[in-house]
Structure formats: C-alpha cells, structure tokens
Design a protein around this motif. Structure first.
Motif, PDB file in Angstrom:
ATOM      1  N   ARG A 264      89.422 -56.831  48.926  1.00 38.44           N
ATOM      2  CA  ARG A 264      89.702 -55.379  48.672  1.00 38.44           C
ATOM      3  C   ARG A 264      88.365 -54.739  49.246  1.00 38.44           C
ATOM      4  O   ARG A 264      87.519 -54.983  48.456  1.00 38.44           O
ATOM      5  CB  ARG A 264      89.995 -55.221  47.290  1.00 38.44           C
ATOM      6  N   VAL A 265      88.386 -53.566  50.071  1.00 37.24           N
ATOM      7  CA  VAL A 265      87.373 -52.946  50.699  1.00 37.24           C
ATOM      8  C   VAL A 265      87.690 -51.549  50.416  1.00 37.24           C
ATOM      9  O   VAL A 265      88.522 -50.960  50.837  1.00 37.24           O
ATOM     10  CB  VAL A 265      87.065 -53.124  52.046  1.00 37.24           C
ATOM     11  N   SER A 307      79.145 -54.545  56.156  1.00 34.49           N
ATOM     12  CA  SER A 307      79.269 -53.942  54.908  1.00 34.49           C
ATOM     13  C   SER A 307      80.240 -55.108  54.004  1.00 34.49           C
ATOM     14  O   SER A 307      79.543 -55.478  52.980  1.00 34.49           O
ATOM     15  CB  SER A 307      80.060 -52.676  54.847  1.00 34.49           C
ATOM     16  N   ILE A 308      80.980 -55.707  54.545  1.00 36.27           N
ATOM     17  CA  ILE A 308      81.785 -56.760  53.695  1.00 36.27           C
ATOM     18  C   ILE A 308      80.892 -57.786  53.396  1.00 36.27           C
ATOM     19  O   ILE A 308      80.784 -58.522  52.584  1.00 36.27           O
ATOM     20  CB  ILE A 308      82.946 -57.049  54.601  1.00 36.27           C
ATOM     21  N   HIS A 315      75.926 -47.971  51.646  1.00 32.75           N
ATOM     22  CA  HIS A 315      77.422 -47.535  51.662  1.00 32.75           C
ATOM     23  C   HIS A 315      78.009 -47.229  50.155  1.00 32.75           C
ATOM     24  O   HIS A 315      77.378 -47.725  49.031  1.00 32.75           O
ATOM     25  CB  HIS A 315      78.498 -48.234  52.166  1.00 32.75           C
ATOM     26  N   ASP A 316      78.928 -46.394  49.905  1.00 32.06           N
ATOM     27  CA  ASP A 316      79.584 -46.154  48.790  1.00 32.06           C
ATOM     28  C   ASP A 316      80.958 -46.806  48.720  1.00 32.06           C
ATOM     29  O   ASP A 316      81.722 -46.988  49.859  1.00 32.06           O
ATOM     30  CB  ASP A 316      79.791 -44.448  48.658  1.00 32.06           C
ATOM     31  N   GLY A 317      81.267 -47.239  47.691  1.00 32.21           N
ATOM     32  CA  GLY A 317      82.620 -48.094  47.553  1.00 32.21           C
ATOM     33  C   GLY A 317      82.332 -49.466  47.401  1.00 32.21           C
ATOM     34  O   GLY A 317      81.246 -49.791  47.669  1.00 32.21           O
ATOM     35  N   GLU A 318      83.297 -49.870  46.784  1.00 32.86           N
ATOM     36  CA  GLU A 318      83.310 -51.649  46.360  1.00 32.86           C
ATOM     37  C   GLU A 318      83.864 -52.429  47.258  1.00 32.86           C
ATOM     38  O   GLU A 318      84.675 -52.099  48.037  1.00 32.86           O
ATOM     39  CB  GLU A 318      83.713 -51.815  45.122  1.00 32.86           C
ATOM     40  N   VAL A 319      83.283 -53.589  47.468  1.00 34.54           N
ATOM     41  CA  VAL A 319      83.856 -54.947  48.041  1.00 34.54           C
ATOM     42  C   VAL A 319      84.122 -55.901  47.148  1.00 34.54           C
ATOM     43  O   VAL A 319      83.026 -56.495  46.545  1.00 34.54           O
ATOM     44  CB  VAL A 319      83.014 -55.379  49.356  1.00 34.54           C
ATOM     45  N   LEU A 320      85.575 -56.038  47.007  1.00 39.56           N
ATOM     46  CA  LEU A 320      85.783 -57.089  45.846  1.00 39.56           C
ATOM     47  C   LEU A 320      86.127 -58.360  46.546  1.00 39.56           C
ATOM     48  O   LEU A 320      87.008 -58.114  47.213  1.00 39.56           O
ATOM     49  CB  LEU A 320      86.970 -56.436  44.909  1.00 39.56           C
ATOM     50  N   PRO A 325      83.429 -57.786  41.890  1.00 40.52           N
ATOM     51  CA  PRO A 325      82.600 -56.983  42.870  1.00 40.52           C
ATOM     52  C   PRO A 325      81.628 -57.727  43.371  1.00 40.52           C
ATOM     53  O   PRO A 325      81.087 -58.504  42.885  1.00 40.52           O
ATOM     54  CB  PRO A 325      82.287 -55.726  41.943  1.00 40.52           C
ATOM     55  N   LEU A 326      81.138 -57.654  44.680  1.00 37.56           N
ATOM     56  CA  LEU A 326      80.260 -58.435  45.371  1.00 37.56           C
ATOM     57  C   LEU A 326      79.069 -57.274  45.476  1.00 37.56           C
ATOM     58  O   LEU A 326      79.236 -56.189  45.858  1.00 37.56           O
ATOM     59  CB  LEU A 326      80.541 -58.962  46.779  1.00 37.56           C
ATOM     60  N   PRO A 327      77.893 -57.825  45.198  1.00 32.70           N
ATOM     61  CA  PRO A 327      76.655 -57.057  45.441  1.00 32.70           C
ATOM     62  C   PRO A 327      76.643 -56.501  46.913  1.00 32.70           C
ATOM     63  O   PRO A 327      77.006 -57.098  47.869  1.00 32.70           O
ATOM     64  CB  PRO A 327      75.574 -58.068  45.102  1.00 32.70           C
ATOM     65  N   ARG A 328      76.082 -55.195  46.788  1.00 23.88           N
ATOM     66  CA  ARG A 328      75.917 -54.728  48.232  1.00 23.88           C
ATOM     67  C   ARG A 328      75.131 -55.402  49.528  1.00 23.88           C
ATOM     68  O   ARG A 328      75.631 -55.301  50.551  1.00 23.88           O
ATOM     69  CB  ARG A 328      75.766 -53.350  48.320  1.00 23.88           C
TER      70      ARG A 328
END
Length: 514
Positions: A264-265, A307-308, A315-320, A325-328
């Motif tokens: 999920r991005v 970003s993924i 960036h703002d917003g999560e990558v799950l 959640p994954l670290p940026r």
C-alpha cells in the motif's frame, strides 16, 4: 582507416572480424552505406550490433583483435549513444559546447563574419535535430536536460562537425511513445540532408518506420540482409521470423483470486528539494498482482518506484508492506526489509562493480540478505542466470565484457536472489530485443503466478510490456491521471494522454522518402 573511394557509398565495412578473449563477437560482417539512407542493425543483445556500429568510429573493445576493412569519410563520424549524457561535458553550458564546435568550421571566414556565422550554424544544427526551444536549451547545463534533450544536443554536435555518417545507438531506449515519434522525425530529417544513418535498435516499430535496409545479426554474424519492405513482408531466415513473431506475442498476469494486500503506497507527495515532483493517490497491490506505471519522461514514474524501494526518502506518505510501515530510507531498513523490496535499475551497467565478475556480484545478494553459504549462493545464482539465458562462461566475466541487455538480465537475477515480496522493475525491457523481452516477461509472469506471495511494480514506456500487468497507472506531470484494470484501460482509455500514448504506440509514422 582510408577515405571512401567506392562509387556512391559514403562508408563501407568489408569482412569485419572482431575477436575478444578468443571469441568472435563480430564475424565476417559487410556493410555499405549510401547517402540519405537509414541502415538498421537488429538482433539480440550481444549479437554484435554495437561493435559493428562503433567500428565506423574506429572504436573496439579493449584487447580486441580486428581484421577486415573499414572505410569512412574524411569528416568525423557522428555518434549518438544510448546514454547521451555520458558524452556531454557537465561543466559547460550547451551553448558553449556547440559554439566551440561551430567555430572550428568557420575559421576560413573573415573575423568580423565569424560570430554571426557561428550563431547561424548552431541554430541550424539545433533545428535539424528537432529542437524547438533552442534559446532556452543553449543556456542550460547537460544535467538540466532530459535524456531526449541531451540526445538532440549530441545529434546537433554531429551535424556541426559536418558528419556524413551518423551512428544512432538505441536512440529510443526508455522513451515513451510520443518521444519515440520525435526521434523518428529527427533521424528522418537528418537523412533528408543526404547523411547516412546507421540505426542500432531493438525497437522494430522504429526500424520499420525509418529503415531503408535492415541487417539482422545473431552471434556476430549477419543472418539476413534485405531492403526493409521485403524483410517485413517475407523474412527468409528463421531467426528473423522469430524476431518478428515476438512483436505480437502477449503475456498477461491474470488477477490472483483471494490474494491478500501486500503493498500500500500513499497518498504520497514526493519532492526534489523544494519542488514537488509527484503526487499520487493511494495505490494498493495484492499478492499475485502487477501494477504497470506508464507515462512520458519526467512524469514521476521512477520517483514513485524509488520511493517504494527506499531510494527516495524526501516524501510524505507511508509505504506499507503487508500492513507494516517501511522506513523511508533503505539505510534504516532491516535486512529482511531490504530483501523484501528489490529494485532493478534501468541503467544496469552503472549498477555493477566493473572490477568483479558478474556471477560473484549476483550471488552476493543471497549471501548478504539471506545469509546463504557462498557455495550455495553461487549455485543458485548460476541456475537463476541460466534461466534468463546467461551461461556460466558469460557470467564469470566482468561487466565490461557483457552487452547492456545481458547485464540487464543479470541485474534481474541479482534481485531475484533476494527472494523479494515486492519487485520494482524500472524499464528493464527497454534495451532488449523482442525475443529476449518476451522471455523476461514470461519469467516475471511465471514468478508472480508461482510464488503466490509476490507483487510486481513495472515502470515502463512500452505499452506492449504494460499489457503484462493486472492494473495500469498513467502518470503526467507528477500526477496519476488514470488508473484501472489493464485490459479495460488498454481497450478503452479515458484520459487524453492515455489515448495519445496508445495511438502513437500503435506504430510510429514512416518517414517520407525522397
């Protein structure tokens, strides 16, 4: 090399043989170039196309033994490489680069006339190279230009030098359909000036649109040579028939029933410095699914993929990943998280250490991320590489001994040895011939189907490649303008950009021959 003396020909190659480490990478090639014509060399990666093309510039691989005869004009042979930024001085503005070349061509004029003549020649060369915003481009540095703009500057350099022969090496690799059309137009304009163009390309649609003569190469030899119209209509060699048949072969990943959410991005906003370069809504991928991200150069596709993967942290917003959640930044990700999300780069050559054998670098992924014993990792790497068409003798060499397409397959093998759950592929089929590309797509489809716990993010300009996906997202100016099931979007696109991309991808227009 001797000046050309054959009637009508501007350059010739006769019985060229190039051997490296005892292996013939070009074996008995003949080539005759006529003014105002486009001669295309096509074939699989490693077939000898680039080595043949570079022979016209007098350049050969290190340690090569060369026999045969190469005859070229007295004027320099122009060269437009696959990555044009590598031949532009990064410390000088485009205007300074071009004016320096133009000055060498007007030394015979009185001093008071030279300045005006230099300006006129630069603008004329940029016009022939299909540059519409010349004044703006002249004030920029190479790194401030897109790949397509850099390409047009390199072409303008060749025109300023008075080249009568220009070698264009994969000029449409990694380009969207609209930019490909522009490339066809600029090379057609060059040929109309009486310049012989040698086109080295995997893109058969572009070859079909441009070429007068086509040479099909395999394992260093020309297996078929014919006028383009005859070759497309009635190929005679089995390899040519296979190349053409692969154009129309389609592989598709069917949606897996009941697959759980894996990636999920967002919503995500990414920046380069203070400039926002990407705004996406929430994107969700389930296990067994593939999202193709398409759009023009500079639309934000690669930034989304990076970003993924943790390669772009601003960036703002999560990558799950599976809800976690994954670290940026990948620097903050654990070994398991690094293995779970793998990124395959477009420029595979830059992703390898030039001093270590390819096999060792591929196997290192399993050692580092999965703590596999070195002997087991080497065995697994050999099996994976062989499945992608790379034999042991080849992968025990250093990267410089492999073609770009061979390195691209090795880069994919290296990512697969991590046994990822999310695989991000950035233009990995753009430099491959149709047969090899189809093999890669079949491999990816098989992985997604058989693994059951893998999803694929496919960044591509090629809508034939995008047809592999279960879903497609179309990006423009950093935003998603259309997203939906692949079959629906390809059959009935709703956004004007999607319509233009599909219409242009159907086939670039053939050049007007005079």
């Amino acid at each position: 090399m001797n000046a050309v003396n054959a009637v009508n020909a501007v350059a010739e190659i006769e019985n060229l043989r190039v051997r490296v480490d005892g292996r013939a990478i070009v074996d008995g090639v003949n080539l005759r170039l006529l003014p105002g014509t486009v001669t295309a060399l096509v074939g699989a990666s490693g077939s000898g196309k680039t080595t043949t093309g570079l022979a016209l510039l007098g350049e050969y691989p290190a340690g090569a033994r060369v026999t045969g005869d190469v005859r070229v004009p007295a004027e320099p042979v122009g060269y437009v490489p696959q990555h044009p930024g590598t031949v532009l001085n990064p410390a000088r503005r485009v205007g300074a680069l071009l004016r320096d070349i133009a000055r060498t061509r007007v030394r015979h004029l009185p001093r008071r006339q030279r300045r005006a003549a230099v300006g006129e020649r630069v603008l004329e060369a940029l016009s022939l190279a299909q540059v519409s915003d010349a004044e703006t481009m002249l004030g920029r540095y190479p790194h401030q230009l897109s790949g397509g703009q850099q390409q047009r500057v390199v072409l303008a350099q060749a025109l300023l030098l008075g080249a009568r022969v220009i070698v264009a090496d994969e000029p449409t690799t990694g380009q969207d359909a609209l930019t490909k059309r522009r490339v066809v137009e600029q090379l057609a304009a060059v040929s109309r000036q009486g310049i012989a163009v040698v086109l080295l390309s995997h893109d058969l649609d572009v070859v079909r649109a441009l070429a007068d003569e086509v040479l099909v190469m395999r394992d260093g030899r020309v297996v078929e040579s014919a006028p383009a119209e005859r070759l497309w209509r009635a190929p005679r060699h089995p390899w040519t028939s296979r190349l053409l048949a692969s154009e129309t072969t389609a592989t598709r990943i069917e949606p897996a029933p009941g697959g759980g959410e894996l990636l999920r991005v967002g919503p995500l906003t990414a920046r380069h410095g203070r400039t926002v370069v990407l705004r996406t809504p929430e994107l969700v991928l389930r296990a067994g699914e593939c999202l193709a991200v398409v759009g023009r150069s500079g639309s934000g596709k690669t930034t989304l993929g990076r970003s993924i993967a943790g390669l772009h942290r601003d960036h703002d917003g999560e990558v799950l990943l599976a809800g976690v959640p994954l670290p940026r930044s990948l620097r903050d990700r654990t070994r398991d998280e690094l293995a779970a999300v793998q990124y395959v780069f477009q420029d595979a050559r830059a992703a390898f250490d030039e001093y270590r054998p390819v096999l060792v670098q591929v196997a290192r992924t399993a050692v580092r991320l999965r703590e596999t014993a070195e002997a087991d990792a080497l065995a697994e790497a050999l099996t994976t590489l062989a499945g992608l068409g790379l034999d042991e003798d080849l992968v025990r060499r250093r990267p410089g001994r492999l073609s770009g397409g061979e390195l691209q397959r090795a880069a994919l093998a290296r990512a697969l040895l991590a046994r990822p759950r999310v695989l991000v592929c950035d233009e990995i089929t753009s430099g491959l011939d149709p047969v090899t590309r189809q093999g890669i797509l079949d491999t990816l489809a098989g992985l997604v189907r058989d693994r059951g716990d893998l999803c694929l993010v496919l960044i591509t300009h090629d809508l034939t490649t995008a047809a592999l996906a279960t879903r497609i997202a179309v990006l423009e100016a950093g935003g998603v303008v259309e997203e939906g099931p692949a079959q629906r979007l390809l059959a009935a696109p709703r956004h004007p950009l999607s319509v233009r991309l599909l219409k242009t991808a159907a086939r670039p227009p053939a050049r007007t021959r005079v």
